[in-house]
Design a protein around this motif. Structure first.
Motif, PDB file in Angstrom:
ATOM      1  N   ALA A  31       7.321  42.835 -34.973  1.00 39.63           N
ATOM      2  CA  ALA A  31       6.831  41.886 -35.972  1.00 39.63           C
ATOM      3  C   ALA A  31       5.407  41.458 -35.640  1.00 39.63           C
ATOM      4  O   ALA A  31       4.592  41.236 -36.541  1.00 39.63           O
ATOM      5  CB  ALA A  31       7.757  40.680 -36.054  1.00 39.63           C
ATOM      6  N   ALA A  32       5.094  41.330 -34.351  1.00 40.24           N
ATOM      7  CA  ALA A  32       3.731  40.975 -33.954  1.00 40.24           C
ATOM      8  C   ALA A  32       2.749  42.037 -34.430  1.00 40.24           C
ATOM      9  O   ALA A  32       1.705  41.722 -35.024  1.00 40.24           O
ATOM     10  CB  ALA A  32       3.644  40.813 -32.438  1.00 40.24           C
ATOM     11  N   LEU A  33       3.040  43.298 -34.183  1.00 40.43           N
ATOM     12  CA  LEU A  33       2.171  44.378 -34.639  1.00 40.43           C
ATOM     13  C   LEU A  33       2.030  44.381 -36.157  1.00 40.43           C
ATOM     14  O   LEU A  33       0.944  44.617 -36.690  1.00 40.43           O
ATOM     15  CB  LEU A  33       2.739  45.728 -34.190  1.00 40.43           C
ATOM     16  CG  LEU A  33       2.537  46.134 -32.741  1.00 40.43           C
ATOM     17  CD1 LEU A  33       3.387  47.353 -32.420  1.00 40.43           C
ATOM     18  CD2 LEU A  33       1.069  46.430 -32.468  1.00 40.43           C
TER      19      LEU A  33
ATOM     20  N   ALA B 154       4.325  34.322 -32.876  1.00 39.44           N
ATOM     21  CA  ALA B 154       4.864  33.492 -33.954  1.00 39.44           C
ATOM     22  C   ALA B 154       4.083  32.201 -34.169  1.00 39.44           C
ATOM     23  O   ALA B 154       3.711  31.857 -35.302  1.00 39.44           O
ATOM     24  CB  ALA B 154       6.341  33.175 -33.687  1.00 39.44           C
ATOM     25  N   ALA B 155       3.821  31.456 -33.090  1.00 44.49           N
ATOM     26  CA  ALA B 155       3.179  30.151 -33.236  1.00 44.49           C
ATOM     27  C   ALA B 155       1.751  30.262 -33.745  1.00 44.49           C
ATOM     28  O   ALA B 155       1.251  29.351 -34.408  1.00 44.49           O
ATOM     29  CB  ALA B 155       3.193  29.402 -31.896  1.00 44.49           C
ATOM     30  N   ILE B 156       1.102  31.384 -33.480  1.00 44.82           N
ATOM     31  CA  ILE B 156      -0.309  31.513 -33.859  1.00 44.82           C
ATOM     32  C   ILE B 156      -0.490  31.923 -35.317  1.00 44.82           C
ATOM     33  O   ILE B 156      -1.493  31.571 -35.942  1.00 44.82           O
ATOM     34  CB  ILE B 156      -1.046  32.507 -32.921  1.00 44.82           C
ATOM     35  CG1 ILE B 156      -2.570  32.316 -33.013  1.00 44.82           C
ATOM     36  CG2 ILE B 156      -0.680  33.940 -33.212  1.00 44.82           C
ATOM     37  CD1 ILE B 156      -3.348  33.111 -31.983  1.00 44.82           C
ATOM     38  N   VAL B 157       0.496  32.627 -35.895  1.00 46.65           N
ATOM     39  CA  VAL B 157       0.214  33.203 -37.204  1.00 46.65           C
ATOM     40  C   VAL B 157       1.201  32.809 -38.303  1.00 46.65           C
ATOM     41  O   VAL B 157       0.809  32.664 -39.462  1.00 46.65           O
ATOM     42  CB  VAL B 157       0.100  34.750 -37.088  1.00 46.65           C
ATOM     43  CG1 VAL B 157       1.455  35.409 -36.892  1.00 46.65           C
ATOM     44  CG2 VAL B 157      -0.621  35.330 -38.286  1.00 46.65           C
TER      45      VAL B 157
ATOM     46  N   HIS C 116       1.091  28.053 -25.233  1.00 49.85           N
ATOM     47  CA  HIS C 116       2.234  27.202 -24.897  1.00 49.85           C
ATOM     48  C   HIS C 116       3.547  27.911 -25.221  1.00 49.85           C
ATOM     49  O   HIS C 116       4.472  27.941 -24.399  1.00 49.85           O
ATOM     50  CB  HIS C 116       2.122  25.887 -25.677  1.00 49.85           C
ATOM     51  CG  HIS C 116       3.182  24.885 -25.356  1.00 49.85           C
ATOM     52  ND1 HIS C 116       3.204  24.182 -24.176  1.00 49.85           N
ATOM     53  CD2 HIS C 116       4.262  24.472 -26.064  1.00 49.85           C
ATOM     54  CE1 HIS C 116       4.256  23.370 -24.172  1.00 49.85           C
ATOM     55  NE2 HIS C 116       4.910  23.531 -25.311  1.00 49.85           N
ATOM     56  N   SER C 117       3.631  28.487 -26.416  1.00 51.44           N
ATOM     57  CA  SER C 117       4.868  29.159 -26.824  1.00 51.44           C
ATOM     58  C   SER C 117       5.168  30.360 -25.942  1.00 51.44           C
ATOM     59  O   SER C 117       6.326  30.627 -25.597  1.00 51.44           O
ATOM     60  CB  SER C 117       4.781  29.594 -28.292  1.00 51.44           C
ATOM     61  OG  SER C 117       3.871  30.666 -28.470  1.00 51.44           O
TER      62      SER C 117
END
Length: 264
Positions: A117-119, A149-152, A231-232
């Motif tokens: 999912a990140a890619l 997840a937390a960034i995007v 942090h995450s």
């Protein structure tokens, strides 16, 4: 350009498009020990590769990418050194995609989970087949939703939807992901690869400086969220040292519901 991993290959075309091809036909792509490390260092190399003007991330497997291989997760459960290594590589992957001046396109079919999912979602233009299945998956195995997840997610689909899908791991079809803004486009399954390649070719033909400077400027929104990402990611690694992660992996291997018991 040599990439020493069985998890993906890099194909450099004479049309300006570099393809990162995940998996092999008939298998579900995952990121193993070497593949996870290679993904972290790939982006700065592509950015300076002669003739490369855009990047297309796609899969030849049964899905886009199911995330970390079970062996990789098991190593993290048992070793602080492995957790620190994976944390460093995850940071390199996210930072590499954010800082890479080349425009990145993803073509998402089947399951895109965890690192997959990140890619898919950190690409500048994400194109999902309508039947694609996007799942973060972290909380289901007893760790925080770190990775990307937390960034995007909050920027793409808003905090309410981000919290719902990251806390529950409820899957998103490609069609629903487009509706809430998590992906750029959703297309019929049989049009996915052609549409994603068309976009990659269009970007490859564009002004490199104009595209790079636009991406660089827009990605300051992601850089502003960097403390939340750090942090995450740290909390995710702490989770892999705990009992809930061991139970989550056991439940996954035994194909049963996990029985979590830790307190925050």
């Amino acid at each position: 350009m040599q990439v020493d991993t069985e998890d993906f290959r890099v194909a450099l075309g004479d049309d300006g498009v570099a393809e990162i091809v995940l998996g092999t036909p008939g298998t579900m792509p995952t990121t193993g020990v070497r593949g996870h490390a290679a993904l972290g260092t790939l982006w700065p190399r592509l950015a300076v590769e002669p003739g490369v003007r855009s990047v297309l991330v796609r899969s030849e497997g049964k899905g886009f990418c199911a995330g970390g291989h079970v062996e990789l997760v098991a190593q993290m459960l048992g070793s602080e050194a492995e957790r620190m290594r994976v944390m460093r590589e995850a940071r390199q992957l996210v930072q590499g995609m954010v800082d890479c001046d080349l425009p990145i396109v993803s073509a998402i079919h089947g399951a895109a989970v965890g690192a997959g999912a990140a890619l898919a979602l950190l690409a500048d233009v994400s194109v999902a087949a309508r039947s694609a299945k996007i799942i973060d998956g972290h909380t289901k195995i007893g760790v925080a939703a770190g990775d990307h997840a937390a960034i995007v997610w909050p920027l793409l689909c808003g905090m309410a939807k981000a919290k719902y899908h990251l806390l529950t791991c409820a899957p998103l079809s490609g069609e629903e992901a487009e509706r809430i803004g998590l992906v750029s486009l959703s297309v019929p399954d049989d049009e996915l690869q052609a549409r994603a390649r068309q976009i990659a070719l269009e970007l490859a033909a564009g002004s490199p400086s104009a595209l790079a400077f636009t991406k660089r400027s827009l990605n300051h929104w992601l850089r502003a969220a960097w403390p939340a990402f750090e942090h995450s990611l740290a909390l995710e690694m702490i989770g892999f040292a705990g009992s809930d992660a061991r139970e989550g992996l056991a439940a996954l291997n035994e194909r049963r519901a996990p029985r979590f018991g830790s307190a925050p």
